[in-house]
Scaffold this active site. Structure first.
Site, PDB file in Angstrom:
ATOM      1  N   THR A 152      -9.353   6.901  10.289  1.00 27.82           N
ATOM      2  CA  THR A 152      -9.825   7.761   9.204  1.00 27.82           C
ATOM      3  C   THR A 152     -10.798   8.849   9.669  1.00 27.82           C
ATOM      4  O   THR A 152     -11.529   8.664  10.659  1.00 27.82           O
ATOM      5  CB  THR A 152     -10.532   6.878   8.138  1.00 27.82           C
ATOM      6  OG1 THR A 152     -11.203   7.709   7.189  1.00 27.82           O
ATOM      7  CG2 THR A 152     -11.583   5.963   8.754  1.00 27.82           C
ATOM      8  N   ASP A 153     -10.824   9.923   8.926  1.00 30.91           N
ATOM      9  CA  ASP A 153     -11.811  10.997   9.131  1.00 30.91           C
ATOM     10  C   ASP A 153     -13.239  10.498   8.861  1.00 30.91           C
ATOM     11  O   ASP A 153     -14.207  11.135   9.280  1.00 30.91           O
ATOM     12  CB  ASP A 153     -11.490  12.191   8.210  1.00 30.91           C
ATOM     13  CG  ASP A 153     -11.338  11.797   6.747  1.00 30.91           C
ATOM     14  OD1 ASP A 153     -10.905  10.657   6.458  1.00 30.91           O
ATOM     15  OD2 ASP A 153     -11.647  12.629   5.872  1.00 30.91           O
ATOM     16  N   ASP A 203      -1.556 -12.203   5.893  1.00 29.96           N
ATOM     17  CA  ASP A 203      -2.912 -11.870   5.448  1.00 29.96           C
ATOM     18  C   ASP A 203      -3.747 -11.609   6.697  1.00 29.96           C
ATOM     19  O   ASP A 203      -3.918 -12.502   7.535  1.00 29.96           O
ATOM     20  CB  ASP A 203      -3.467 -13.050   4.630  1.00 29.96           C
ATOM     21  CG  ASP A 203      -4.894 -12.791   4.140  1.00 29.96           C
ATOM     22  OD1 ASP A 203      -5.576 -11.897   4.699  1.00 29.96           O
ATOM     23  OD2 ASP A 203      -5.338 -13.500   3.216  1.00 29.96           O
ATOM     24  N   TRP A 257      -7.641  11.732   3.465  1.00 28.42           N
ATOM     25  CA  TRP A 257      -7.326  12.058   2.064  1.00 28.42           C
ATOM     26  C   TRP A 257      -5.843  11.766   1.751  1.00 28.42           C
ATOM     27  O   TRP A 257      -5.117  12.628   1.260  1.00 28.42           O
ATOM     28  CB  TRP A 257      -7.669  13.518   1.762  1.00 28.42           C
ATOM     29  CG  TRP A 257      -9.116  13.879   1.884  1.00 28.42           C
ATOM     30  CD1 TRP A 257     -10.088  13.234   2.589  1.00 28.42           C
ATOM     31  CD2 TRP A 257      -9.770  15.013   1.284  1.00 28.42           C
ATOM     32  NE1 TRP A 257     -11.280  13.890   2.456  1.00 28.42           N
ATOM     33  CE2 TRP A 257     -11.120  14.987   1.664  1.00 28.42           C
ATOM     34  CE3 TRP A 257      -9.335  16.055   0.457  1.00 28.42           C
ATOM     35  CZ2 TRP A 257     -12.047  15.939   1.249  1.00 28.42           C
ATOM     36  CZ3 TRP A 257     -10.241  17.018   0.050  1.00 28.42           C
ATOM     37  CH2 TRP A 257     -11.587  16.961   0.442  1.00 28.42           C
ATOM     38  N   TYR A 273     -17.344   1.387   5.433  1.00 25.36           N
ATOM     39  CA  TYR A 273     -15.911   1.622   5.662  1.00 25.36           C
ATOM     40  C   TYR A 273     -15.703   2.360   6.986  1.00 25.36           C
ATOM     41  O   TYR A 273     -14.915   1.929   7.841  1.00 25.36           O
ATOM     42  CB  TYR A 273     -15.330   2.424   4.492  1.00 25.36           C
ATOM     43  CG  TYR A 273     -13.898   2.874   4.695  1.00 25.36           C
ATOM     44  CD1 TYR A 273     -12.840   1.963   4.618  1.00 25.36           C
ATOM     45  CD2 TYR A 273     -13.597   4.210   4.982  1.00 25.36           C
ATOM     46  CE1 TYR A 273     -11.527   2.374   4.810  1.00 25.36           C
ATOM     47  CE2 TYR A 273     -12.287   4.624   5.174  1.00 25.36           C
ATOM     48  CZ  TYR A 273     -11.255   3.707   5.083  1.00 25.36           C
ATOM     49  OH  TYR A 273      -9.957   4.117   5.276  1.00 25.36           O
ATOM     50  N   GLY A 316       0.805  -1.220   0.000  1.00 23.16           N
ATOM     51  CA  GLY A 316       0.000   0.000   0.000  1.00 23.16           C
ATOM     52  C   GLY A 316       0.838   1.270   0.000  1.00 23.16           C
ATOM     53  O   GLY A 316       2.047   1.239   0.214  1.00 23.16           O
TER      54      GLY A 316
HETATM   55  N1  LIG Z   1      -6.277   6.385   1.471  1.00 23.56           N
HETATM   56  C1  LIG Z   1      -6.860   7.303   2.225  1.00 23.56           C
HETATM   57  O1  LIG Z   1      -7.308   8.352   1.736  1.00 23.56           O
HETATM   58  C2  LIG Z   1      -6.978   7.099   3.708  1.00 23.56           C
HETATM   59  C3  LIG Z   1      -7.585   8.108   4.481  1.00 23.56           C
HETATM   60  C4  LIG Z   1      -7.683   7.922   5.857  1.00 23.56           C
HETATM   61  C5  LIG Z   1      -7.184   6.764   6.441  1.00 23.56           C
HETATM   62  N2  LIG Z   1      -6.629   5.807   5.654  1.00 23.56           N
HETATM   63  C6  LIG Z   1      -6.109   4.589   6.312  1.00 23.56           C
HETATM   64  O2  LIG Z   1      -4.703   4.612   6.161  1.00 23.56           O
HETATM   65  C7  LIG Z   1      -4.208   3.267   6.112  1.00 23.56           C
HETATM   66  C8  LIG Z   1      -3.298   3.112   4.912  1.00 23.56           C
HETATM   67  O3  LIG Z   1      -4.095   3.336   3.753  1.00 23.56           O
HETATM   68  P1  LIG Z   1      -3.463   3.414   2.304  1.00 23.56           P
HETATM   69  O4  LIG Z   1      -4.014   4.619   1.648  1.00 23.56           O
HETATM   70  O5  LIG Z   1      -1.964   3.194   2.337  1.00 23.56           O
HETATM   71  O6  LIG Z   1      -4.191   2.156   1.660  1.00 23.56           O
HETATM   72  P2  LIG Z   1      -3.775   1.241   0.421  1.00 23.56           P
HETATM   73  O7  LIG Z   1      -2.780   1.920  -0.439  1.00 23.56           O
HETATM   74  O8  LIG Z   1      -5.063   0.772  -0.138  1.00 23.56           O
HETATM   75  O9  LIG Z   1      -3.049   0.057   1.170  1.00 23.56           O
HETATM   76  C9  LIG Z   1      -3.730  -0.877   1.965  1.00 23.56           C
HETATM   77  C10 LIG Z   1      -3.009  -2.166   1.825  1.00 23.56           C
HETATM   78  O10 LIG Z   1      -3.660  -3.157   2.616  1.00 23.56           O
HETATM   79  C11 LIG Z   1      -3.595  -4.360   1.887  1.00 23.56           C
HETATM   80  N3  LIG Z   1      -4.562  -5.339   2.332  1.00 23.56           N
HETATM   81  C12 LIG Z   1      -5.883  -5.419   2.058  1.00 23.56           C
HETATM   82  N4  LIG Z   1      -6.402  -6.526   2.614  1.00 23.56           N
HETATM   83  C13 LIG Z   1      -5.381  -7.156   3.261  1.00 23.56           C
HETATM   84  C14 LIG Z   1      -5.279  -8.334   3.996  1.00 23.56           C
HETATM   85  N5  LIG Z   1      -6.323  -9.158   4.165  1.00 23.56           N
HETATM   86  N6  LIG Z   1      -4.072  -8.684   4.525  1.00 23.56           N
HETATM   87  C15 LIG Z   1      -2.996  -7.910   4.323  1.00 23.56           C
HETATM   88  N7  LIG Z   1      -3.016  -6.775   3.604  1.00 23.56           N
HETATM   89  C16 LIG Z   1      -4.208  -6.409   3.080  1.00 23.56           C
HETATM   90  C17 LIG Z   1      -3.868  -3.927   0.476  1.00 23.56           C
HETATM   91  O11 LIG Z   1      -3.471  -4.918  -0.435  1.00 23.56           O
HETATM   92  P3  LIG Z   1      -4.244  -5.042  -1.847  1.00 23.56           P
HETATM   93  O12 LIG Z   1      -3.974  -3.784  -2.574  1.00 23.56           O
HETATM   94  O13 LIG Z   1      -3.623  -6.250  -2.429  1.00 23.56           O
HETATM   95  O14 LIG Z   1      -5.688  -5.207  -1.497  1.00 23.56           O
HETATM   96  C18 LIG Z   1      -2.996  -2.685   0.386  1.00 23.56           C
HETATM   97  O15 LIG Z   1      -1.666  -2.982   0.028  1.00 23.56           O
HETATM   98  C19 LIG Z   1      -5.451   2.380   6.133  1.00 23.56           C
HETATM   99  O16 LIG Z   1      -5.697   1.961   7.448  1.00 23.56           O
HETATM  100  C20 LIG Z   1      -6.574   3.306   5.704  1.00 23.56           C
HETATM  101  O17 LIG Z   1      -7.811   2.877   6.217  1.00 23.56           O
HETATM  102  C21 LIG Z   1      -6.502   5.954   4.316  1.00 23.56           C
END
Ligand SMILES: NC(=O)c1ccc[n+]([C@@H]2O[C@H](COP(=O)([O-])OP(=O)(O)OC[C@H]3O[C@@H](n4cnc5c(N)ncnc54)[C@H](OP(=O)(O)O)[C@@H]3O)[C@@H](O)[C@H]2O)c1
Length: 278
Positions: free
Chosen positions: A99-100, A34, A147, A123, A10
């Site tokens: 998250t927000d 996983d 974001w 979510y 990610g």
């Molecule tokens: N993106 C945003 O805007 C945002 C905002 C607020 C908070 N957050 C939080 O910040 C954190 C990081 O988010 P990010 O943006 O870096 O997300 P991301 O790029 O979508 O990365 C999440 C990772 O988790 C992996 N994943 C999903 N299911 C899994 C499982 N069963 N076992 C192991 N890995 C798994 C995904 O793999 P696959 O790609 O293979 O599914 C992906 O590599 C998360 O907790 C998210 O909720 C994100």
């Protein structure tokens, strides 16, 4: 410190890999760690014996969570409880990213950590339950962010740049307000927070606020691109999951805890454009 990071593929994990270089980092692929597999999760944590575990993994596809609620609950909530239990057994610190979207967005001033939550999507509900699960670990830090983007990964910035590169006219919602936050800024703040042993729930977003349309304008201005971009409303662009209309997070608790490394969001965007490698 020995640091175990979930969600290795990610965008946030990518930033942690670059920024936490002074630490012994272990970032297993999803095939090894996983979150949906309890026994595998416990055996990886027991084998690595981390001092800190950063949970960057989540089911982050907000719209898909609506139709796959069971899987969203497993990954975003139940598995966080398992991580908390596994960390407790190792006396490790659990850093959970939240998250927000735990807020409903009806507020009119930045949300504080102790403001009532009321998620309006699957979510958001599963991430809120993840916060509760993370808090069962005696050494926990829950960082609420918003974001997230950077030069790498699947995110709004890259979606906008790819669409613009195809010469498309773009309509972007202008009635949702939040704070774009770079993965690298969050990774730096998390590193400092771990070093200073911050505990509990802390908001970690870049400073300032904008709309998605305002963010898109700033991206194209920073890149020097002339793009056919116009605002639209959320109602013009219906999605399966509802998003909060206003989800700016107050950074007061973060500032009171120690050094605040979160930059203004314009400055953070300039850094991404000028130094994409981070
Ligand atoms: N993106 C945003 O805007 C945002 C905002 C607020 C908070 N957050 C939080 O910040 C954190 C990081 O988010 P990010 O943006 O870096 O997300 P991301 O790029 O979508 O990365 C999440 C990772 O988790 C992996 N994943 C999903 N299911 C899994 C499982 N069963 N076992 C192991 N890995 C798994 C995904 O793999 P696959 O790609 O293979 O599914 C992906 O590599 C998360 O907790 C998210 O909720 C994100």
């Amino acid at each position: 410190m020995r640091v175990l990071v979930t969600g290795a593929s990610g965008q946030l994990a990518h930033a942690v890999r670059h920024i936490w270089q002074d630490h012994e980092l272990i970032l297993p692929e999803e095939s090894v760690l996983d979150l949906g597999k309890r026994e595998a999760l416990f055996s990886v944590v027991a084998e690595v014996r981390p001092e800190v575990l950063i949970n960057c993994a989540a089911f982050t596809q907000v719209d898909r969570c609506e139709s796959e609620a069971e899987l969203a609950h497993l990954i975003n909530a139940t598995a966080v409880g398992w991580l908390a239990e596994a960390c407790e057994a190792q006396k490790a610190m659990l850093i959970q990213i939240s998250t927000d979207y735990v807020f409903d967005g009806t507020g009119a001033r930045p949300y504080r950590e102790d403001d009532p939550t009321n998620p309006v999507s699957v979510y958001g509900r599963t991430k809120l339950e993840g916060e509760r699960q993370a808090a069962t670990c005696s050494r926990h830090l829950i960082a609420r962010t918003s974001w997230l983007y950077d030069a790498w990964g699947k995110n709004f910035l890259n979606t906008m740049l790819n669409a613009a590169a195809q010469g498309k006219a773009l309509r972007v919602v202008d009635d949702q307000r939040g704070a774009p936050t770079t993965c690298r800024a969050l990774a730096r703040q998390l590193q400092l927070a771990a070093a200073q042993d911050w505990r509990g729930l802390v908001h970690m977003t870049c400073q300032g606020e904008t709309t998605w349309h305002g963010f898109a304008q700033a991206i194209f201005a920073a890149k020097g691109m002339a793009v056919d971009l116009s605002p639209c409303t959320t109602a013009d662009y219906p999605t399966p999951a509802q998003r909060p209309a206003y989800s700016v997070l107050d950074g007061g608790r973060r500032r009171s805890l120690g050094t605040d490394l979160m930059p203004d969001w314009h400055k953070a965007l300039r850094e991404v454009v000028e130094d994409p490698e981070g």
